[in-house]
Write a protein that holds these residues in place. Sequence first.
Motif, PDB file in Angstrom:
ATOM      1  N   THR A 138      87.395  39.270  25.675  1.00  0.00           N
ATOM      2  CA  THR A 138      86.688  38.829  24.341  1.00  0.00           C
ATOM      3  C   THR A 138      86.203  37.325  24.832  1.00  0.00           C
ATOM      4  O   THR A 138      85.043  37.096  24.407  1.00  0.00           O
ATOM      5  N   LEU A 139      87.104  36.841  25.484  1.00  0.00           N
ATOM      6  CA  LEU A 139      86.590  35.239  25.645  1.00  0.00           C
ATOM      7  C   LEU A 139      85.688  35.483  26.657  1.00  0.00           C
ATOM      8  O   LEU A 139      84.672  34.601  26.734  1.00  0.00           O
ATOM      9  N   ASN A 140      85.557  36.291  27.482  1.00  0.00           N
ATOM     10  CA  ASN A 140      84.723  36.638  28.716  1.00  0.00           C
ATOM     11  C   ASN A 140      83.115  37.016  28.258  1.00  0.00           C
ATOM     12  O   ASN A 140      82.084  36.747  28.732  1.00  0.00           O
ATOM     13  N   ASP A 141      83.114  37.305  26.998  1.00  0.00           N
ATOM     14  CA  ASP A 141      82.108  37.939  26.309  1.00  0.00           C
ATOM     15  C   ASP A 141      81.394  36.525  25.588  1.00  0.00           C
ATOM     16  O   ASP A 141      80.098  36.892  25.361  1.00  0.00           O
ATOM     17  N   PHE A 142      82.000  35.538  25.682  1.00  0.00           N
ATOM     18  CA  PHE A 142      81.034  34.482  25.016  1.00  0.00           C
ATOM     19  C   PHE A 142      79.987  33.886  25.832  1.00  0.00           C
ATOM     20  O   PHE A 142      78.883  33.352  25.245  1.00  0.00           O
ATOM     21  N   LYS A 143      80.021  34.178  27.166  1.00  0.00           N
ATOM     22  CA  LYS A 143      78.823  33.766  27.812  1.00  0.00           C
ATOM     23  C   LYS A 143      77.507  34.547  27.884  1.00  0.00           C
ATOM     24  O   LYS A 143      76.443  34.227  28.275  1.00  0.00           O
ATOM     25  N   ALA A 144      77.784  35.789  27.110  1.00  0.00           N
ATOM     26  CA  ALA A 144      76.485  36.577  26.925  1.00  0.00           C
ATOM     27  C   ALA A 144      76.059  36.802  25.750  1.00  0.00           C
ATOM     28  O   ALA A 144      75.439  37.750  25.089  1.00  0.00           O
ATOM     29  N   LEU A 145      76.250  35.741  24.720  1.00  0.00           N
ATOM     30  CA  LEU A 145      76.108  35.769  23.154  1.00  0.00           C
ATOM     31  C   LEU A 145      74.749  36.147  22.845  1.00  0.00           C
ATOM     32  O   LEU A 145      74.379  37.072  22.302  1.00  0.00           O
ATOM     33  N   GLU A 146      73.622  35.500  23.514  1.00  0.00           N
ATOM     34  CA  GLU A 146      72.238  35.588  23.080  1.00  0.00           C
ATOM     35  C   GLU A 146      71.782  36.933  23.395  1.00  0.00           C
ATOM     36  O   GLU A 146      71.033  37.632  22.671  1.00  0.00           O
ATOM     37  N   GLY A 147      71.884  37.289  24.765  1.00  0.00           N
ATOM     38  CA  GLY A 147      71.453  38.524  25.144  1.00  0.00           C
ATOM     39  C   GLY A 147      72.120  39.830  24.552  1.00  0.00           C
ATOM     40  O   GLY A 147      71.560  40.737  24.257  1.00  0.00           O
ATOM     41  N   ASP A 148      73.371  39.570  24.192  1.00  0.00           N
ATOM     42  CA  ASP A 148      74.149  40.447  23.589  1.00  0.00           C
ATOM     43  C   ASP A 148      73.518  40.859  22.043  1.00  0.00           C
ATOM     44  O   ASP A 148      73.507  41.994  21.448  1.00  0.00           O
ATOM     45  N   ARG A 149      73.219  39.873  21.420  1.00  0.00           N
ATOM     46  CA  ARG A 149      72.514  39.979  19.978  1.00  0.00           C
ATOM     47  C   ARG A 149      71.193  40.742  20.087  1.00  0.00           C
ATOM     48  O   ARG A 149      71.141  41.497  19.351  1.00  0.00           O
ATOM     49  N   GLN A 150      70.594  40.390  20.970  1.00  0.00           N
ATOM     50  CA  GLN A 150      69.191  40.945  21.340  1.00  0.00           C
ATOM     51  C   GLN A 150      69.179  42.381  21.598  1.00  0.00           C
ATOM     52  O   GLN A 150      68.376  43.180  21.182  1.00  0.00           O
ATOM     53  N   HIS A 151      70.219  42.834  22.351  1.00  0.00           N
ATOM     54  CA  HIS A 151      70.244  44.101  22.849  1.00  0.00           C
ATOM     55  C   HIS A 151      71.238  44.951  22.101  1.00  0.00           C
ATOM     56  O   HIS A 151      71.699  46.045  22.727  1.00  0.00           O
ATOM     57  N   PRO A 204      82.379  38.104  19.496  1.00  0.00           N
ATOM     58  CA  PRO A 204      81.860  36.602  19.164  1.00  0.00           C
ATOM     59  C   PRO A 204      80.112  37.057  18.594  1.00  0.00           C
ATOM     60  O   PRO A 204      80.009  36.137  17.497  1.00  0.00           O
ATOM     61  N   VAL A 205      79.708  38.031  18.891  1.00  0.00           N
ATOM     62  CA  VAL A 205      78.478  38.504  17.965  1.00  0.00           C
ATOM     63  C   VAL A 205      78.669  38.871  16.593  1.00  0.00           C
ATOM     64  O   VAL A 205      78.112  38.484  15.847  1.00  0.00           O
ATOM     65  N   MET A 206      79.707  39.734  16.613  1.00  0.00           N
ATOM     66  CA  MET A 206      79.977  40.136  15.200  1.00  0.00           C
ATOM     67  C   MET A 206      80.702  39.215  14.311  1.00  0.00           C
ATOM     68  O   MET A 206      80.186  39.261  12.892  1.00  0.00           O
ATOM     69  N   LEU A 207      81.642  38.494  14.652  1.00  0.00           N
ATOM     70  CA  LEU A 207      82.613  37.460  13.915  1.00  0.00           C
ATOM     71  C   LEU A 207      82.011  35.934  13.932  1.00  0.00           C
ATOM     72  O   LEU A 207      82.739  35.409  13.144  1.00  0.00           O
ATOM     73  N   GLY A 208      81.481  35.659  15.085  1.00  0.00           N
ATOM     74  CA  GLY A 208      81.346  34.522  15.422  1.00  0.00           C
ATOM     75  C   GLY A 208      82.295  33.877  16.268  1.00  0.00           C
ATOM     76  O   GLY A 208      83.424  34.305  16.494  1.00  0.00           O
ATOM     77  N   PRO A 209      81.842  32.817  17.308  1.00  0.00           N
ATOM     78  CA  PRO A 209      82.863  32.384  18.163  1.00  0.00           C
ATOM     79  C   PRO A 209      84.081  31.901  17.617  1.00  0.00           C
ATOM     80  O   PRO A 209      85.270  32.215  18.305  1.00  0.00           O
ATOM     81  N   GLU A 210      84.098  31.118  16.680  1.00  0.00           N
ATOM     82  CA  GLU A 210      85.505  30.461  16.284  1.00  0.00           C
ATOM     83  C   GLU A 210      86.481  31.728  15.686  1.00  0.00           C
ATOM     84  O   GLU A 210      87.408  31.833  16.073  1.00  0.00           O
ATOM     85  N   VAL A 211      86.038  32.668  15.093  1.00  0.00           N
ATOM     86  CA  VAL A 211      86.928  33.963  14.813  1.00  0.00           C
ATOM     87  C   VAL A 211      87.200  34.732  15.879  1.00  0.00           C
ATOM     88  O   VAL A 211      88.519  35.090  15.890  1.00  0.00           O
ATOM     89  N   ALA A 212      86.322  34.970  16.731  1.00  0.00           N
ATOM     90  CA  ALA A 212      86.559  35.735  17.870  1.00  0.00           C
ATOM     91  C   ALA A 212      87.737  34.943  18.754  1.00  0.00           C
ATOM     92  O   ALA A 212      88.464  35.780  19.288  1.00  0.00           O
ATOM     93  N   ALA A 213      87.413  33.954  18.971  1.00  0.00           N
ATOM     94  CA  ALA A 213      88.439  32.968  19.842  1.00  0.00           C
ATOM     95  C   ALA A 213      89.691  33.260  19.364  1.00  0.00           C
ATOM     96  O   ALA A 213      90.870  33.328  20.138  1.00  0.00           O
ATOM     97  N   LYS A 214      90.140  32.958  17.944  1.00  0.00           N
ATOM     98  CA  LYS A 214      91.196  33.045  17.405  1.00  0.00           C
ATOM     99  C   LYS A 214      91.877  34.409  17.537  1.00  0.00           C
ATOM    100  O   LYS A 214      93.114  34.582  17.739  1.00  0.00           O
ATOM    101  N   ILE A 215      91.017  35.397  17.291  1.00  0.00           N
ATOM    102  CA  ILE A 215      91.721  36.858  17.463  1.00  0.00           C
ATOM    103  C   ILE A 215      92.103  37.044  18.987  1.00  0.00           C
ATOM    104  O   ILE A 215      93.275  37.565  19.241  1.00  0.00           O
ATOM    105  N   ALA A 216      91.485  36.530  19.788  1.00  0.00           N
ATOM    106  CA  ALA A 216      91.522  36.536  21.350  1.00  0.00           C
ATOM    107  C   ALA A 216      93.033  35.852  21.560  1.00  0.00           C
ATOM    108  O   ALA A 216      93.903  36.391  22.447  1.00  0.00           O
ATOM    109  N   CYS A 217      93.182  34.699  21.083  1.00  0.00           N
ATOM    110  CA  CYS A 217      94.299  34.020  21.522  1.00  0.00           C
ATOM    111  C   CYS A 217      95.531  34.829  20.699  1.00  0.00           C
ATOM    112  O   CYS A 217      96.739  34.648  21.451  1.00  0.00           O
ATOM    113  N   THR A 218      95.323  35.127  19.644  1.00  0.00           N
ATOM    114  CA  THR A 218      96.439  35.962  18.921  1.00  0.00           C
ATOM    115  C   THR A 218      96.969  37.133  19.576  1.00  0.00           C
ATOM    116  O   THR A 218      98.128  37.526  19.923  1.00  0.00           O
TER     117      THR A 218
END
Length: 302
Positions: free
Chosen positions: A193-206, A212-226
């Motif tokens: 999940t953390l690895n997906d952060f680098k592709a945010l813009e392209g993932d949104r467009q395609h 990170p796209v669905m929940l936002g970076p902050e929430v996605a990071a908390k889920i990943a850490c948990t």
Amino acid sequence: MSVNLSLQTRSIPQPAAMLELIKPITWFPPIWAYLCGAVSAGVGFGSNWPMVILGMVLAGPIVCGMSQAANDWCDRHVDAVNEPYRPIPSGRIPGRWGLWIALAMSAVALAVGWMLGPWGFYATIFGVLAAWAYSAEPVRLKRSGWWGPGLVGLCYEGLPWFTGAAVLAQGVPSFYVVTLAALYAFGAHGIMTLNDFKALEGDRQHGVRSLPVMLGPEVAAKIACTVMAMAQLLVIALLLIWGRPYHALAVTALLLAQLAAMRVMLRDPKAKAPWYNGTGVVLYVSGMMVSAFAIRTLEAIQ
């Protein structure tokens, strides 16, 4: 940044671009997991060294490298937005060469897997199919922020661990091996999940619905850490139950160091996720090897 169209006239790939396509930096996790599996099997390496080395080569350069080539081919339109300097969108690997490389490496993977016996071959079939299911239409599990990282975590950590143990044991690994391999694969969902952060813009467009796209970076990071922390807490609990307190203490210390790194990362997840992947993940995989040594002799003393 736009794709360098002047490079699109190439007819054959640049050799350096072919190496870049299969991303050697990504080979370490499955190589390490296979080695963890071999250690956890409780079988002396002795005459088994050729199978250990061959399995590590299969897990890393061949299967993982193939999966990277397949992913880059299937993601070439997304990469044209996110990372246009990559080998395929930049034209350094022209035409359909990316596809041919991925298909050729799939065939090589199956041939090498056959050399590892039935368990190695079956695991290789699963890994090759999973790589294409992750990236290619119409399945393309990468579109899901839940299924995609889960499949990659399974194939990066759980499958190689299981395979390393099965190849050396020449049979189904013990309950202890399967349980720890599954837990570390579950925790790897957070890493992916953390690895997906680098592709945010392209993932949104395609239309790639990463967390990170669905929940936002902050929430996605908390889920990943948990997820990462929960998996290791379960490992620690099991090691204590199985009578391995010193190994449990070592994994606890590694987890505490990760929690400190997580606090830094959570202050700015989008900027710090790559940093965490270079620090916290090292601690995570170190715990894998500690756990592998912990269960190495469990089967024999039960």
